[in-house]
Design an enzyme around this catalytic site. Structure first.
Site, PDB file in Angstrom:
ATOM      1  N   ASP A 217       0.869  -1.176   0.000  1.00 19.78           N
ATOM      2  CA  ASP A 217       0.000   0.000   0.000  1.00 19.78           C
ATOM      3  C   ASP A 217       0.913   1.234   0.000  1.00 19.78           C
ATOM      4  O   ASP A 217       1.392   1.645  -1.052  1.00 19.78           O
ATOM      5  CB  ASP A 217      -0.909  -0.088   1.233  1.00 19.78           C
ATOM      6  CG  ASP A 217      -1.972   1.008   1.294  1.00 19.78           C
ATOM      7  OD1 ASP A 217      -2.262   1.607   0.261  1.00 19.78           O
ATOM      8  OD2 ASP A 217      -2.515   1.251   2.379  1.00 19.78           O
TER       9      ASP A 217
ATOM     10  N   LYS B  78      -0.765  -1.533  -4.767  1.00 14.38           N
ATOM     11  CA  LYS B  78      -1.578  -0.325  -4.985  1.00 14.38           C
ATOM     12  C   LYS B  78      -0.623   0.806  -5.341  1.00 14.38           C
ATOM     13  O   LYS B  78      -0.245   1.601  -4.458  1.00 14.38           O
ATOM     14  CB  LYS B  78      -2.331   0.049  -3.695  1.00 14.38           C
ATOM     15  CG  LYS B  78      -3.309  -0.988  -3.174  1.00 14.38           C
ATOM     16  CD  LYS B  78      -4.003  -0.437  -1.918  1.00 14.38           C
ATOM     17  CE  LYS B  78      -4.876  -1.448  -1.248  1.00 14.38           C
ATOM     18  NZ  LYS B  78      -5.479  -0.954   0.010  1.00 14.38           N
TER      19      LYS B  78
ATOM     20  N   PHE C  47      -9.855  -0.995  -0.385  1.00 13.15           N
ATOM     21  CA  PHE C  47      -9.406  -1.912   0.665  1.00 13.15           C
ATOM     22  C   PHE C  47      -9.921  -3.307   0.312  1.00 13.15           C
ATOM     23  O   PHE C  47     -11.112  -3.512   0.134  1.00 13.15           O
ATOM     24  CB  PHE C  47      -9.912  -1.480   2.045  1.00 13.15           C
ATOM     25  CG  PHE C  47      -9.191  -2.200   3.141  1.00 13.15           C
ATOM     26  CD1 PHE C  47      -7.954  -1.758   3.585  1.00 13.15           C
ATOM     27  CD2 PHE C  47      -9.726  -3.353   3.706  1.00 13.15           C
ATOM     28  CE1 PHE C  47      -7.260  -2.449   4.576  1.00 13.15           C
ATOM     29  CE2 PHE C  47      -9.041  -4.045   4.698  1.00 13.15           C
ATOM     30  CZ  PHE C  47      -7.803  -3.581   5.135  1.00 13.15           C
ATOM     31  N   VAL C  48      -8.992  -4.264   0.187  1.00 12.10           N
ATOM     32  CA  VAL C  48      -9.370  -5.602  -0.266  1.00 12.10           C
ATOM     33  C   VAL C  48      -9.143  -6.651   0.829  1.00 12.10           C
ATOM     34  O   VAL C  48      -8.309  -6.465   1.723  1.00 12.10           O
ATOM     35  CB  VAL C  48      -8.593  -6.007  -1.546  1.00 12.10           C
ATOM     36  CG1 VAL C  48      -8.987  -5.110  -2.712  1.00 12.10           C
ATOM     37  CG2 VAL C  48      -7.086  -5.963  -1.319  1.00 12.10           C
TER      38      VAL C  48
ATOM     39  N   ASP D 148      -6.900  -9.563   5.540  1.00 14.14           N
ATOM     40  CA  ASP D 148      -7.979  -9.416   6.521  1.00 14.14           C
ATOM     41  C   ASP D 148      -8.473  -7.982   6.649  1.00 14.14           C
ATOM     42  O   ASP D 148      -7.813  -7.034   6.230  1.00 14.14           O
ATOM     43  CB  ASP D 148      -7.476  -9.838   7.902  1.00 14.14           C
ATOM     44  CG  ASP D 148      -6.561  -8.763   8.524  1.00 14.14           C
ATOM     45  OD1 ASP D 148      -5.624  -8.307   7.835  1.00 14.14           O
ATOM     46  OD2 ASP D 148      -6.796  -8.370   9.679  1.00 14.14           O
TER      47      ASP D 148
HETATM   48  P1  IMP Z   1       2.028  -0.543   3.734  1.00 13.03           P
HETATM   49  O1  IMP Z   1       3.144  -0.531   4.710  1.00 13.03           O
HETATM   50  O2  IMP Z   1       1.203   0.715   3.788  1.00 13.03           O
HETATM   51  O3  IMP Z   1       2.481  -0.847   2.318  1.00 13.03           O
HETATM   52  O4  IMP Z   1       1.028  -1.661   4.199  1.00 13.03           O
HETATM   53  C1  IMP Z   1       1.246  -2.951   3.946  1.00 13.03           C
HETATM   54  C2  IMP Z   1       0.453  -3.873   4.855  1.00 13.03           C
HETATM   55  O5  IMP Z   1      -0.835  -3.351   5.212  1.00 13.03           O
HETATM   56  C3  IMP Z   1       0.173  -5.124   4.082  1.00 13.03           C
HETATM   57  O6  IMP Z   1       1.170  -6.067   4.328  1.00 13.03           O
HETATM   58  C4  IMP Z   1      -1.174  -5.568   4.615  1.00 13.03           C
HETATM   59  O7  IMP Z   1      -1.009  -6.422   5.700  1.00 13.03           O
HETATM   60  C5  IMP Z   1      -1.866  -4.297   5.027  1.00 13.03           C
HETATM   61  N1  IMP Z   1      -2.784  -3.801   3.963  1.00 13.03           N
HETATM   62  C6  IMP Z   1      -2.598  -2.782   3.106  1.00 13.03           C
HETATM   63  N2  IMP Z   1      -3.619  -2.620   2.274  1.00 13.03           N
HETATM   64  C7  IMP Z   1      -4.498  -3.595   2.600  1.00 13.03           C
HETATM   65  C8  IMP Z   1      -5.781  -3.985   2.063  1.00 13.03           C
HETATM   66  O8  IMP Z   1      -6.340  -3.423   1.102  1.00 13.03           O
HETATM   67  N3  IMP Z   1      -6.366  -5.060   2.674  1.00 13.03           N
HETATM   68  C9  IMP Z   1      -5.796  -5.729   3.716  1.00 13.03           C
HETATM   69  N4  IMP Z   1      -4.611  -5.409   4.227  1.00 13.03           N
HETATM   70  C10 IMP Z   1      -3.963  -4.348   3.683  1.00 13.03           C
END
Ligand code: IMP
Ligand code: MG
Length: 178
Positions: free
Chosen positions: A102, A130, A151-152, A158
């Site tokens: 994300d 994303k 959000f998936v 989860d």
């Molecule tokens: P980041 O550090 O913002 O890239 O977040 C990554 C982590 O957030 C992922 O490993 C997921 O566990 C969680 N995450 C991010 N987006 C989603 C989503 O759309 N659904 C579920 N978990 C998400």
């Protein structure tokens, strides 16, 4: 559970096909090597299980848990290790297996963490990305699918610990978390 999702993005068949393509690339790139696959808990457990069973090269498997979300759908941006590695990655080829990128802050942190522990090489294998949400330059070597900013859930992912067991990836209805 299925009533809580608004659209199925990737069904079992699509995921299976994409994983076998990713596995073929990994086998080619790591031919005659034995990489350590590091699964980032908990979201990547199903992806890892399917991915490693499609590989024909030997691999070792380890798990790492980080936190940054809690029960929110928005990243806190602060990453910390909740479960450390068991395998010594010094001098090893490491493939980090992550469910979704994300902001990219988790993957960036984990990549740096593994490098700091002396890995010979660090690659990343991510089921979902994303790109519009990235907050930094993020290197993904093996990517399943790009998605928008929804959000998936499902296939390991989860919301508040639910929906991980859905066999497909789907968009969670906004009314569930808003
Ligand atoms: P980041 O550090 O913002 O890239 O977040 C990554 C982590 O957030 C992922 O490993 C997921 O566990 C969680 N995450 C991010 N987006 C989603 C989503 O759309 N659904 C579920 N978990 C998400
Ligand atoms: Mg994750």
């Amino acid at each position: 559970m299925t009533y809580d999702v608004s659209a199925i993005l990737f069904d079992e068949e699509k995921i299976e096909k994409r994983i076998s393509d990713l596995a073929a690339c990994i086998c080619k790139d790591f031919e005659s090597k034995t990489p350590v696959m590091i699964s980032v808990l908990k979201g990547s457990f199903i992806f890892l299980a399917d991915l490693v069973r499609s590989l024909t090269i030997p691999v070792e498997i380890d798990f790492l848990a980080v936190s940054s979300y809690g029960n929110s759908t928005v990243s806190s941006g602060v990453v910390s290790i909740k479960k450390d590695l068991d395998v010594d990655v010094t001098g090893r080829d490491v493939i980090i297996v992550e469910d979704i990128v994300d902001s990219g802050l988790s993957l960036k942190y984990i990549t740096e963490y593994v490098k700091k522990h002396g890995a010979a090489s660090v690659s990343t294998c991510v089921l979902l990305d994303k790109p519009e949400a990235h907050k930094d330059n993020i290197k993904i070597d093996y990517l399943g699918f790009e998605i928008g900013n929804d959000f998936v859930v499902g296939y390991g992912l989860d919301y508040a610990e639910k929906y991980r067991n859905l066999p497909y990836v789907a968009v969670l209805k906004e009314e569930i978390y808003k």
